[in-house]
Write an enzyme that holds these catalytic residues in place. Structure first.
Site, PDB file in Angstrom:
ATOM      1  N   SER A   1      28.891  39.999  41.524  1.00  0.00           N
ATOM      2  CA  SER A   1      29.823  39.059  40.914  1.00  0.00           C
ATOM      3  C   SER A   1      29.758  39.204  39.396  1.00  0.00           C
ATOM      4  O   SER A   1      28.690  39.159  38.791  1.00  0.00           O
ATOM      5  CB  SER A   1      29.453  37.628  41.311  1.00  0.00           C
ATOM      6  OG  SER A   1      30.290  36.699  40.663  1.00  0.00           O
ATOM      7  N   GLY A   2      30.911  39.390  38.780  1.00  0.00           N
ATOM      8  CA  GLY A   2      30.969  39.589  37.333  1.00  0.00           C
ATOM      9  C   GLY A   2      30.952  41.028  36.908  1.00  0.00           C
ATOM     10  O   GLY A   2      30.981  41.330  35.721  1.00  0.00           O
TER      11      GLY A   2
ATOM     12  N   THR B   1      37.430  42.673  40.750  1.00  0.00           N
ATOM     13  CA  THR B   1      38.809  42.183  40.859  1.00  0.00           C
ATOM     14  C   THR B   1      39.717  42.899  39.873  1.00  0.00           C
ATOM     15  O   THR B   1      40.841  43.295  40.204  1.00  0.00           O
ATOM     16  CB  THR B   1      38.841  40.666  40.613  1.00  0.00           C
ATOM     17  OG1 THR B   1      38.002  40.021  41.574  1.00  0.00           O
ATOM     18  CG2 THR B   1      40.253  40.131  40.740  1.00  0.00           C
TER      19      THR B   1
ATOM     20  N   ASN C   1      29.971  34.879  36.481  1.00  0.00           N
ATOM     21  CA  ASN C   1      31.326  35.378  36.226  1.00  0.00           C
ATOM     22  C   ASN C   1      32.287  34.204  36.133  1.00  0.00           C
ATOM     23  O   ASN C   1      32.230  33.279  36.942  1.00  0.00           O
ATOM     24  CB  ASN C   1      31.747  36.321  37.366  1.00  0.00           C
ATOM     25  CG  ASN C   1      33.086  36.969  37.110  1.00  0.00           C
ATOM     26  OD1 ASN C   1      33.621  36.885  36.004  1.00  0.00           O
ATOM     27  ND2 ASN C   1      33.639  37.611  38.111  1.00  0.00           N
TER      28      ASN C   1
ATOM     29  N   SER D   1      35.125  34.793  39.391  1.00  0.00           N
ATOM     30  CA  SER D   1      34.460  35.461  40.504  1.00  0.00           C
ATOM     31  C   SER D   1      35.282  35.294  41.775  1.00  0.00           C
ATOM     32  O   SER D   1      35.697  34.187  42.125  1.00  0.00           O
ATOM     33  CB  SER D   1      33.058  34.870  40.702  1.00  0.00           C
ATOM     34  OG  SER D   1      32.442  35.430  41.838  1.00  0.00           O
ATOM     35  N   SER D   2      35.509  36.399  42.487  1.00  0.00           N
ATOM     36  CA  SER D   2      36.208  36.341  43.772  1.00  0.00           C
ATOM     37  C   SER D   2      35.234  35.830  44.824  1.00  0.00           C
ATOM     38  O   SER D   2      34.188  36.430  45.056  1.00  0.00           O
ATOM     39  CB  SER D   2      36.720  37.732  44.173  1.00  0.00           C
ATOM     40  OG  SER D   2      37.667  38.193  43.260  1.00  0.00           O
TER      41      SER D   2
ATOM     42  N   GLY E   1      29.504  42.829  46.521  1.00  0.00           N
ATOM     43  CA  GLY E   1      28.413  43.786  46.600  1.00  0.00           C
ATOM     44  C   GLY E   1      27.147  43.127  47.128  1.00  0.00           C
ATOM     45  O   GLY E   1      27.113  41.938  47.463  1.00  0.00           O
TER      46      GLY E   1
ATOM     47  N   GLU F   1      23.915  41.169  47.390  1.00  0.00           N
ATOM     48  CA  GLU F   1      23.507  40.000  46.620  1.00  0.00           C
ATOM     49  C   GLU F   1      22.110  39.559  47.020  1.00  0.00           C
ATOM     50  O   GLU F   1      21.753  39.563  48.221  1.00  0.00           O
ATOM     51  CB  GLU F   1      24.481  38.825  46.849  1.00  0.00           C
ATOM     52  CG  GLU F   1      25.829  39.007  46.187  1.00  0.00           C
ATOM     53  CD  GLU F   1      26.700  37.780  46.270  1.00  0.00           C
ATOM     54  OE1 GLU F   1      27.783  37.790  45.669  1.00  0.00           O
ATOM     55  OE2 GLU F   1      26.286  36.797  46.926  1.00  0.00           O
TER      56      GLU F   1
END
Length: 1406
Positions: A176-177, A181, A225, A228-229, A449, A451
C-alpha cells in the site's frame, strides 16, 4: 590464487582476486549492505579478510576456513546504473539494491527492468514523463529500445496481442502506497490513447472515467498511503480485430468492508463519504440531512478528516461528472448518495442497555436512516436488538445485549455498502459494454502485495494467500521463459532449482487445510476463534510451513515465500462468516424506494438458498460441505474468485509490474534500503535474480560482443569476415574454461562474473593504450623542450665563443663583468630592433586601417552631397513648375478681377474721373506685359516637355519593336516545341506506327507531303492566351488533365506546371464570355478533381509533389491576372492586358489556398512517414565515427529483440538519401523555392524533435561518445544544406536544441563555472530537459566520470530564474505555419500550345 565466490548454492571462479576484483559488499544493519575495498590479498586458509570501508575505517571480515563464505563481489562501476538488472555481471541482492539506489537517487529514474519484471519506485512527486508525447514516443517501439517505463510494458502487451493473437495480462502488485493504482491507471490510459475506439461512443474515455469512481468508493487514506486501494481489481479491456477498444469489464476482489465501520488512528473511511459531507450545504444534498464528517461516527474514528492537498468537494464534482459520462443518470446518482448518507446516519444510531442482556436503539438518526431507505423503523428496531431462534417445536425471539446489537448494526452497514459497491461496479461494466465481438483483451490486475503488520488478521491472510498463488504462477512463467530461451539458442537445458511454494498453498487450501478447518468451525454455532486455532495446532503442527508461536496461544505462524507472518486468530470466524441477521434481509428487501438495493439482497437470499460456488481444484481434494443450504463463507468466495483469476491469468501472456515504496515518510526521491529490500524479497524480484544467476545470466549477441570487445582482438582476428567465428576465437583465447560460457545460435551466454572479467581486460587494454599515447606525447614534448634549450645554449655558446656577429676578445682576456655587459648590449640591440619592427608594423596596420576609414568617410561625404544635390535639383524643378502653374492661375484670376473693377468704375466714375482710368490702364498694361513674359517661359517649358515626350515615345516604339520581335521568336519557339512534343509522343507509339508503315506506305508519304506543305504555309497567329471549350466537355477536361493524367508523359516532364496553365486559360475564356455559371462550374470541378486525385494517391510522393506545384501555380495565376495592383508590379504589359475582366475569384482563391495547404500537410506527412524510421538509427544508433563505440552491456529486455540475421540498417547516409530524393522530386516538379525551403525546415525539425525525444527517453544515449556522434551527424546535415544551396532556409535553427544537447553531453560537468557555462550555452533547452540529460548521463568507460547529484542541484538552482517549457518532449507533430509565396510567372499564355498527348483536341486556342 583463485577466489571462489559462493552465491545461492553455486560457485564462481574468478582469477586474480587482488587485481581483478578489489571491491566487495558486506552486510550492514543500517544500510543492509555497504561497500568495502580489499587492502590485502586473501589466501586459502586465511581466517580474516582485511577491508577498507568507504569512510576510511578498516574492517576485518571473519572467514571460516572449513566453510569459506566470502562477501559478494561488487560490479565494475561501468555496469552500475543499467536499465536492466540482468545486465549486471554479478547478480545478487546488494548489486540489485545498489543499482536501484543509483538510478533512483542520483539519476532520478523510477523505472528499472529486472528480466521480465518492471520495478517501479514511487517518487512521491509529479514527474513530466506521462504526457501524450511520451505515449506516442513509446508507441511502436520494441521493449528495451527505450528507457524502462510503464508505457513500454503496455506497448509490449499491445504488440504481443496483435502479433500473437493471444490475450495479455499486466499484473501490478506492491505494498500500500507503492503506486499500484497510479501504474494501472497509466497502463489503461496508454491503451486508450494508442487504440482509439471503433465507434463514436468513445469507450476509451469511459474506461478512464471509471477510475475516479472506483477510487472514490474503494480507496481510502491509510497510515501508508493517502489513496490506498482497499480492494483488488482486474480490468479486461476488449479489442476488435483491428485492435481498437470496443469495451471493458471489471472484476473486484475482497473489498475491505470492515473499514466502513472502523478506522485506525490517522486513517479515513472511503473517500466518497467525505466527499458527500463536504457538499452537505449544497441544495442537491439538503434532503440527505448531512453534516460535517467529524459529526459522524463512521468518518471521525481516525481523527483527521482531511488529506493535505485534496479537495473533497472538487473530487465529488469529478465523481459526478464521470457518473454522467458513463451514462449513469441523476436518479441513480441520487439513490447512491441516499444509501451512503443512510450508512452514515446508521453509524450514529446509539444503542442503550435497558436491562440484563437487553438493548434498545434510541436516536434521531434512526428515523433519517429509515426515511432515506424507505424501511420500517419498527421492524429495524426490533431486529437490531432481537434474534429469532428456531427450535424443534417452536420459534423463540430473544433480546440481545448491547454489544451484539452494535455488531448487528455494523454488519448491516457493511453489507449495505458492499452491495452498493457491487451495484456500482455492475453498472460501470454495463456502461462499458459496447456492441461488437471481442477478438482479444488485455487485463490489468491491480492487486494488493504481500502484507505483514504488527497485528495481522483475516484480511492479511487472504491477501498473502493471493500473493502465494500469484508468486507460484510467476515462478512457473519465469522458469518457462528460461527454458524457451535455451531451446531457441540450441543450448543444453539443465534443471534449475527454484523455490516452489506449493506446500504453503496446500497448507492453506488443501483438504484439512486452514480454509477447510475455518469453514468447518464456522458451521458450529458455538464455534470460537480459540477452538479453531486449537484444531490448527492439532492438524497442521507437522507441516514445516506452519508454526506455533512460543509466547502466544492466540496466533499461528505461516512461512510464506516472502517472510514468516504471525496471524492473530481473533476475528477470523466472524469475518469469514460475514454474518447478517436473517431477519434484517427481508426488511431491506422491502425498500422499494431503492430497488437496486432490494434486488441485491434478494439475489443474495437466492444464492444462499442455492449455495452454488465455483469449483476449485486444489493440490489435494478438499472436504465436501456438510450442508449445501448454508451460506457461503468469505474464505470460500475468495478462494473461488482467486481460482477464476488464476485460470484467466494462465490463459494469457503475463507482464509484471512490481511497485516499490522507497520510504515510509513519503519523501520525494528518498531511498530507505531496509524497506526496499523487504519489498524486493516479497515481490519476487530477488527470486528472479537468483534463478537467472544459477545458469548463464549474461547474454550478448555476437554483434554486441564484437562491437564492445573488438579492442581485445588481434589484427588477424579482426580481419575475418565472419564476425560470429571471430567472437568464438577471441572468447576461447581469453577464457580458457569453456564451462564459463556457451555459444548459442544468435547469442553468447556467460556465467556470472565473466562480463566483469572481460570488462577488466578491456579496461586494461584501454589503459595500456592510454599509457602508450601519453608516453609518446610526453616524450615528444620533452624532446621538443630539450631541443629548444639545446639550441638556445648553442647560440649563447656561439656568442660567448665569438662565432656570432659580435666579435669578442679572447675569452681568457675578458672578465665576467665585461661578458655580462656585452651580452646585455646584444640583448638590448635585439630588443630595440624587435620593438622597432613591431612599431613600424603596428603603424602600417593602423595607417592602413585609418586610410580605409578615410576612404569610407569620404565616400559617405560624397554620397551625402550627391544625394543632397539630386534632392535639391528635383525640388527646384518641381518648385519651378509649381510656381509657373500658380503664376498662370493667379494672373488669370487677377485679369478677371481687374476687368470687373474697370467696368464698375467706368459706370460709376466716368464723369470727372478720367485720370483714374488712365492709371488703371497703366497698371493693366504692366500686368499684360508681365503675363506675356510668363507665357513665354511657359511655352519654353512646354517645348522642353514635348521634346522629352517625343524621345520617350521613340524609346517606347523601339522597345515595342524589340518586344514584337521577341514575341514572334517565342511564338515560333513555342510552336516548334509543341511540334517536337507531338513528334515525341508519336515516337512513343512506335509499335502502332510500324504496323501502319507496313500496310500504308503510300498514304504515309502523302501525309508527310501534306504536313510539309501545311507547315510551310502556316503563318504565326496572334493568340489571346485563352482556351475555348464546350460546357458538355468539362468532365472530359477534368478527367484528362487531372484525374487520368500520367506524370511520366513527355509534355508534363518538360513543363511540370502545364496543367495549371491549361486550366487557367480555360478559366480566362469563361471570364471573357462573362458566363458566371460556366466559371463557377469549372472552378468547382477543378477543386473537386484535385481533391479526388489527392485522396486516391494520398501516399504517392510524386503525385502530391506534382499537384502541390500545380495548385500553387494555379493560385499564382489567379492572383497575377486578378487585376489587383499588388500582383501587377512585375507583370508585362501583355500580361496586364490579359487580366480577368468580369469576375472576382477571391473566394475561389481562398478555397484553392486551403486545398493547397491540405496537399502540403499531406505531402509533409508522407515524407515524415518515410523519414521517421531512419532518424533514430541514423542519428543515434549508427556509429558514424569509426573507432568510437558507445555500446554497453544490455539486459534481458534488449536481448529479447536482438537477432543476428542481417536486417536493413539505417545510417546518416540513409537520412541524406531520403532528403536528396525529396529535394530532387520537388525540383523536378518545379515546386516554388519558397515552398521547398519550408519543407526542408519542417523535415529538419522532425529530425531534431525525434532525436532529442529519444535521447530524453534513452539513458544509454546520454554519453560523451554519443554526443560526438550527434555532432558529426549534424555536420553532415549542414554540409547537405550547403550542397543544395539551402543555407538561408533557417533549417539549422531547428537543430539548435539537438546541437546543444550534443555539446552538453561532451562538456565537462563538475565545477561551478561548468554549471554557469551550461546555463549560458543551452538556451534552446528547457530546464527540465537539461536536468534530465544530466541525470541520465552514463559513462561508457571507467575513464569517464558520472555527474554528481550536487552538480545537478547546482544547475537546478541556477535554472530557477530561467523561463522555459515544463515539457520534457518536443512535439514531433508540430507544423510550422505554411505560407504560399506569390511569384510572377514569366510564361506568356498566348505562346502555350496544348500537346496532342493530353488528348484535349476539344480545346480551341482563341
Amino acid at each position: 590464487m583463485e577466489y571462489w565466490f559462493l552465491l545461492g548454492g553455486f560457485s564462481l571462479a574468478c582469477i586474480g582476486f587482488s587485481h581483478l576484483y578489489s571491491k566487495v559488499w558486506i552486510s550492514d544493519e543500517e544500510h543492509v549492505w555497504k561497500s568495502a575495498e580489499i587492502v590485502k590479498d586473501f589466501h586459502s586458509g586465511d581466517k580474516v579478510l582485511e577491508l577498507l570501508l568507504e569512510d576510511g575505517s578498516e574492517y576485518c571480515y571473519t572467514v571460516d576456513p572449513s566453510k569459506p563464505q566470502l562477501p559478494p563481489l561488487r560490479n565494475p562501476d561501468i555496469l552500475v546504473g543499467e536499465n536492466d538488472l540482468t545486465a549486471l555481471s554479478y547478480l545478487h541482492e546488494p548489486a540489485v539494491l545498489h543499482n536501484l539506489k543509483v538510478r533512483f537517487v542520483e539519476s532520478r529514474i523510477i523505472y528499472t527492468y529486472c528480466g521480465i519484471i518492471l520495478v517501479a519506485l514511487n517518487p512521491y512527486k509529479q514527474l513530466p514523463i506521462y504526457g501524450d508525447a511520451i505515449i506516442h514516443a513509446y508507441s511502436g517501439q520494441n521493449m528495451g529500445d527505450m528507457d524502462p517505463h510503464i508505457f513500454a510494458v503496455a506497448e509490449e502487451a499491445y504488440k504481443q496481442m496483435a502479433r500473437n493473437h493471444k490475450n495479455q495480462s499486466i499484473i501490478v502488485s506492491g505494498e500500500s502506497g507503492a503506486g499500484k493504482t497510479v501504474s494501472a491507471r497509466y497502463a489503461m490510459r496508454y491503451f486508450a490513447v494508442v487504440s482509439k475506439s471503433a465507434n463514436k461512443t468513445r469507450v476509451e474515455d469511459k474506461v478512464l472515467a471509471s477510475n475516479p469512481i472506483t477510487e472514490a468508493i474503494g480507496n481510502a487514506k491509510t497510515t501508508r498511503n493517502d489513496n490506498s486501494s482497499r480492494f483488488g481489481k482486474y480490468t479486461e479491456i476488449s479489442f476488435d480485430r483491428k485492435y481498437r477498444i470496443i469495451g471493458a469489464n471489471m472484476r473486484t476482489y475482497l473489498l475491505e468492508k470492515s473499514r466502513v465501520v472502523f478506522q485506525a488512528e490517522n486513517e479515513r473511511n472511503y473517500h466518497i463519504f467525505y466527499q458527500i459531507c463536504s457538499c452537505a450545504d449544497s441544495p442537491a444534498f439538503k434532503n440527505l440531512r448531512l453534516q460535517s464528517a467529524d459529526k459522524f461516527n463512521y468518518t471521525c474514528m481516525g481523527g483527521d478528516i482531511t488529506i493535505e492537498g485534496v479537495n473533497d468537494k472538487k473530487d465529488l464534482e469529478e465523481t459526478r461528472q464521470t457518473f454522467s459520462l458513463l451514462g449513469l443518470k441523476e436518479d441513480f446518482q441520487s439513490d447512491v448518495f441516499k444509501v451512503l448518507a443512510a450508512i452514515l446516519h446508521l453509524g450514529n444510531v446509539e444503542i442503550k442497555n435497558i436491562g440484563d442482556d437487553k438493548s434498545l436503539p434510541s436516536d434521531p438518526h434512526l428515523a433519517v436512516f429509515c426515511e432515506l431507505l424507505g424501511v420500517s423503523a419498527e421492524g429495524l428496531v426490533r431486529w437490531l436488538c432481537h434474534r429469532r431462534i428456531v427450535l424443534v417445536a417452536e420459534t423463540v425471539v430473544k433480546p440481545v445485549p448491547k454489544d451484539r446489537a452494535v455488531n448487528a448494526r455494523d454488519a448491516l452497514a457493511k453489507h449495505i455498502y458492499a452491495h452498493l459497491f457491487d451495484c456500482i461496479i455492475n453498472r460501470i461494466n454495463t456502461a462499458l459494454q459496447v456492441p461488437g465481438k471481442q477478438h482479444a483483451f488485455i487485463g490489468v490486475l491491480d492487486i494488493y502485495g504481500f502484507e505483514t503488520f504488527d497485528i495481522n488478521s483475516f484480511e492479511q491472510f487472504c491477501i498473502n494467500y493471493a500473493n502465494e498463488k500469484l508468486q507460484q504462477q510467476f515462478n512457473l512463467h519465469v522458469f518457462k521463459l528460461e527454458q524457451e530461451e535455451y531451446m531457441k539458442e540450441d543450448i543444453p537445458w539443465t534443471l534449475i532449482d527454484f523455490y516452489d511454494n506449493q506446500p504453503v498453498i496446500d497448507l492453506i487450501e488443501a483438504k484439512m487445510g486452514i480454509l477447510d478447518l475455518l469453514d468447518e468451525e464456522c458451521l458450529f454455532p458455538q464455534g470460537t476463534d480459540q477452538s479453531w486455532l486449537q484444531k490448527l495446532y492439532n492438524y497442521l503442527q507437522a507441516s514445516p510451513m506452519f508454526e506455533k508461536p512460543r509466547l502466544s496461544n492466540e496466533a499461528f505462524v505461516i512461512q510464506h515465500f516472502a517472510d514468516k507472518v504471525e496471524y492473530q486468530c481473533r476475528g477470523f470466524l466472524e469475518k469469514n462468516r460475514d454474518a447478517l441477521y436473517e431477519e434484517l434481509i427481508p426488511l431491506i428487501c422491502k425498500c422499494y424506494q431503492l430497488p437496486f438495493l432490494a434486488n441485491f439482497f434478494q439475489e443474495e437470499e437466492k444464492n444462499a438458498a442455492i449455495g452454488k460456488s465455483v469449483k476449485v481444484k486444489p493440490a489435494r481434494p478438499s472436504v465436501k460441505p456438510a450442508n449445501k443450504n448454508l451460506r457461503t463463507s468469505v474464505g470460500d468466495k475468495f478462494r473461488s474468485s482467486l481460482s477464476l483469476l488464476m485460470e484467466t491469468l494462465n490463459a494469457t501472456t503475463p507482464h509484471y509490474v512490481r511497485c516499490i515504496k522507497p520510504n515510509d515518510e513519503k519523501l520525494p526521491f528518498e531511498y530507505d534500503s531496509r524497506r526496499v529490500v523487504q519489498q524486493l524479497r516479497a515481490c519476487g524480484v530477488l527470486e528472479t535474480i537468483r534463478i537467472s544467476a544459477q545458469s548463464y545470466p549474461s547474454r550478448w549477441t555476437y554483434i554486441e560482443f564484437y562491437s564492445r570487445y573488438s579492442i581485445l582482438m588481434s589484427h588477424m582476428e579482426a580481419d575475418l569476415n565472419d564476425k560470429k567465428q571471430t567472437c568464438k576465437n577471441v572468447l576461447q583465447r581469453l577464457i580458457h574454461d569453456s564451462n564459463q560460457y556457451k555459444f548459442g545460435r544468435t547469442k553468447i551466454f556467460f556465467r556470472a562474473g565473466q562480463v566483469a572479467y572481460l570488462e577488466k581486460l578491456r579496461l586494461d587494454r584501454l589503459r595500456g593504450a592510454c599509457e602508450t599515447i601519453q608516453k609518446h606525447a610526453r616524450g615528444w614534448s620533452q624532446r621538443r623542450k630539450y631541443l629548444a634549450l639545446r639550441k638556445a645554449a648553442i647560440i649563447l655558446q656561439q656568442y660567448v665563443r665569438g662565432k656570432r656577429t659580435i666579435r669578442l676578445e679572447p675569452f681568457t682576456c675578458l672578465s665576467f663583468v665585461d661578458l655580462g655587459y656585452r651580452l646585455r648590449q646584444v640583448y638590448q640591440v635585439v630588443r630595440l630592433a624587435t620593438i622597432t619592427i613591431q612599431a613600424f608594423t603596428r603603424g602600417w596596420i593602423a595607417r592602413k586601417r585609418y586610410k580605409k576609414m578615410i576612404e569610407e568617410h569620404k565616400a559617405l561625404v560624397i554620397q551625402k552631397y550627391a544625394r543632397a544635390w539630386l534632392a535639391r535639383r528635383r525640388f527646384q524643378t518641381m518648385r519651378r513648375l509649381v510656381l509657373n502653374v500658380q503664376l498662370s492661375y493667379r494672373v488669370q484670376q487677377l485679369r478677371k478681377k481687374i476687368e470687373e473693377q474697370v467696368t464698375v468704375l467706368r459706370d460709376k466714375f466716368y464723369d470727372g474721373h478720367i485720370w483714374f482710368i488712365l492709371i488703371l490702364d497703366v497698371f493693366f498694361r504692366y500686368f499684360e506685359e508681365k503675363a506675356e513674359e510668363l507665357e513665354g517661359e511657359k511655352r519654353e517649358l512646354q517645348g522642353r516637355v514635348e521634346e522629352l515626350e517625343e524621345e520617350n515615345d521613340h524609346l517606347k516604339r523601339q522597345q515595342l519593336m524589340e518586344n514584337e520581335v521577341k514575341s514572334k521568336l517565342r511564338e515560333e519557339t513555342s510552336r516548334l516545341t509543341a511540334e517536337n512534343m507531338d513528334f515525341d509522343e508519336l515516337l512513343d507509339q512506335k509499335d502502332r506506327l510500324i504496323k501502319k508503315l507496313q500496310t500504308q506506305v503510300k498514304s504515309l508519304e502523302t501525309s508527310q507531303r501534306g504536313t510539309r506543305q501545311k507547315t510551310a504555309s502556316t503563318l504565326p497567329k496572334d493568340y489571346l492566351g485563352m482556351l475555348e471549350y464546350k460546357r458538355e466537355d468539362e468532365p472530359r477536361l477534368i478527367e484528362n488533365i487531372i484525374l487520368d493524367l500520367k506524370l511520366k508523359g513527355v509534355a508534363v516532364n518538360m513543363i511540370p506546371t502545364l496543367p495549371a496553365y491549361i486550366l487557367f486559360m480555360c478559366i480566362r475564356h469563361a471570364d471573357y464570355l462573362n458566363d458566371e455559371a460556366k466559371l463557377k462550374s469549372l472552378m468547382n470541378a477543378i477543386i473537386g478533381g484535385v481533391k479526388k486525385v489527392i485522396v486516391s494517391h494520398q501516399k504517392d510522393l510524386e503525385f502530391l509533389s506534382f499537384w502541390l506545384s500545380n495548385t500553387h501555380q494555379l493560385l499564382n495565376c489567379l492572383k497575377q491576372y486578378s487585376g489587383e495592383e499588388e500582383f501587377l508590379k512585375q507583370s508585362t504589359p501583355r500580361q496586364k492586358k490579359n487580366c480577368l475582366q468580369n469576375f472576382d475569384l477571391s473566394e475561389h482563391r481562398q478555397i484553392l489556398s486551403d486545398l493547397a495547404i491540405q496537399i502540403y500537410h499531406r505531402f509533409i506527412s508522407v515524407m515524415q512517414k518515410t523519414l521517421t524510421p531512419t532518424i533514430v538509427p541514423g542519428m543515434l544508433e549508427h556509429e558514424s565515427l569509426q573507432g568510437i563505440s558507445s555500446m554497453k552491456p544490455t539486459g534481458f529486455r534488449k536481448r529479447s529483440n536482438s537477432f543476428y540475421e542481417e536486417s536493413e540498417t539505417y545510417t546518416i547516409s540513409s537520412i541524406l538519401q531520403h532528403l536528396t530524393v525529396f529535394h530532387s522530386t520537388m525540383n523536378h516538379h518545379s515546386l516554388d523555392q519558397g515552398l521547398i525551403k519550408q519543407v526542408i525546415k519542417q523535415l529538419f525539425y522532425l529530425v531534431a524533435a525525434i532525436t532529442l525525444n529519444n535521447i530524453m527517453l534513452r539513458k544509454d544515449m546520454c554519453s560523451c561518445r554519443k554526443g560526438m556522434q550527434i555532432r558529426c551527424n549534424i555536420s553532415y546535415l549542414e554540409e547537405w544544406l550547403k550542397e543544395k544551396e539551402l543555407q538561408n532556409v533557417n533549417a539549422m535553427d531547428t537543430l539548435k536544441p539537438l546541437a546543444q544537447t550534443a555539446w552538453l553531453l561532451q562538456v565537462n560537468k563538475s565545477t561551478d563555472d561548468d554549471a554557469k557555462e551550461i546555463i549560458e550555452k543551452c538556451s534552446e533547452l528547457s530546464p527540465v530537459q537539461i536536468v534530465k540529460i544530466l541525470n541520465s548521463y552514463t559513462p561508457i568507460d571507467d575513464f569517464e566520470k558520472r555527474v554528481t547529484s550536487s552538480f545537478v542541484r547546482k544547475v537546478q538552482s541556477l535554472l530557477q530564474d530561467h523561463e522555459g517549457s515544463a515539457q520534457l518532449m518536443l512535439d514531433a507533430d508540430y507544423r510550422f505555419q505554411v505560407t504560399f509565396p506569390f511569384c510572377t510567372s514569366t510564361q506568356a499564355l498566348e505562346l502555350l500550345q496544348v500537346p496532342n498527348s493530353l488528348h484535349l483536341d476539344f480545346l480551341n486556342r482563341i
